[in-house]
Design a protein around this motif. Sequence first.
Motif, PDB file in Angstrom:
ATOM      1  N   PHE A 111       0.825  -1.208   0.000  1.00  0.00           N
ATOM      2  CA  PHE A 111       0.000   0.000   0.000  1.00  0.00           C
ATOM      3  C   PHE A 111       0.861   1.260   0.000  1.00  0.00           C
ATOM      4  O   PHE A 111       0.583   2.222  -0.722  1.00  0.00           O
ATOM      5  N   VAL A 142      -4.373  -0.119  -2.687  1.00  0.00           N
ATOM      6  CA  VAL A 142      -5.260  -1.061  -2.002  1.00  0.00           C
ATOM      7  C   VAL A 142      -5.379  -2.370  -2.788  1.00  0.00           C
ATOM      8  O   VAL A 142      -5.560  -3.448  -2.196  1.00  0.00           O
ATOM      9  N   ALA A 179      -8.051  -0.265   4.902  1.00  0.00           N
ATOM     10  CA  ALA A 179      -7.515   0.355   3.686  1.00  0.00           C
ATOM     11  C   ALA A 179      -8.522   0.286   2.546  1.00  0.00           C
ATOM     12  O   ALA A 179      -8.679   1.248   1.777  1.00  0.00           O
ATOM     13  N   THR A 180      -9.222  -0.839   2.439  1.00  0.00           N
ATOM     14  CA  THR A 180     -10.203  -0.997   1.362  1.00  0.00           C
ATOM     15  C   THR A 180     -11.379  -0.046   1.545  1.00  0.00           C
ATOM     16  O   THR A 180     -11.768   0.671   0.611  1.00  0.00           O
ATOM     17  N   SER A 183     -10.137   3.712   1.206  1.00  0.00           N
ATOM     18  CA  SER A 183      -9.795   4.063  -0.178  1.00  0.00           C
ATOM     19  C   SER A 183     -11.043   4.151  -1.041  1.00  0.00           C
ATOM     20  O   SER A 183     -11.178   5.065  -1.871  1.00  0.00           O
ATOM     21  N   THR A 212      -9.144  -5.886  -5.926  1.00  0.00           N
ATOM     22  CA  THR A 212      -9.556  -5.611  -4.545  1.00  0.00           C
ATOM     23  C   THR A 212     -10.900  -6.250  -4.226  1.00  0.00           C
ATOM     24  O   THR A 212     -11.059  -6.926  -3.197  1.00  0.00           O
TER      25      THR A 212
END
Length: 230
Positions: A111, A142, A179-180, A183, A212
Amino acid sequence: MSKRPAQPDSTADEEFVPDVEPRGWGQSVVHHPLFGVHPRRTVAAVATIVGLAALNLASLYVSGAGPGERVQSLGPAFDSFTAFVIVVSLLVVAVGPLAYACWNGGPALSFVFALVPWLVGETLAFRWVLDVDLAVSLTTGVAGAALALVVGEIRRTGSMRPWRARSPPTPVALFVGCATVGSFALVGRFLASAPGGQTDAYLPFAVYWVVTLAVAGAYVASWANRRRSR
């Protein structure tokens, strides 16, 4: 019947050797699954990130531009160096996260690879703007983190479908999940407010969301199946 003299216990004076050698803070970091599977590769990745940041800093330093000032051309040599830094940064953002994920796992470093050029530029410019550069960096970063989760789990579990084997370590799953979600929210906000030109520039990178969402879908579906089977 005579008794044999008792044999001395040879293990009594042996020095106890722990199964796992104590690690310092630095060793704990490079051995953590958040950063990579192989410690030497993790160290090499950190050195690469530092080198990339230094390259971007050197480009701005040579230009003599102060914080928030626009970089001016200083001649063909400087322009060539600046173009080289831009090309390297674009390649790192586009390829770096997925390449490191396949090479060594490590969602956190995968990342970070995508964010380094943007972080250096925005920090020195004293501005934090949700622009196309950040949207692209978040998207590729991501995707690299999600792929790194799968690669690390394949090596840890020995299964080509690790989401069916067992749950990943909590810190890794928590990082990739946050993070997913973060983002996705920021990129969605960018697309909702950005002008048409920036949106068009971002669209080719939207394909990274396939990686992702595929990883997220696999783990969520596996978790739901385990819940139903209980």
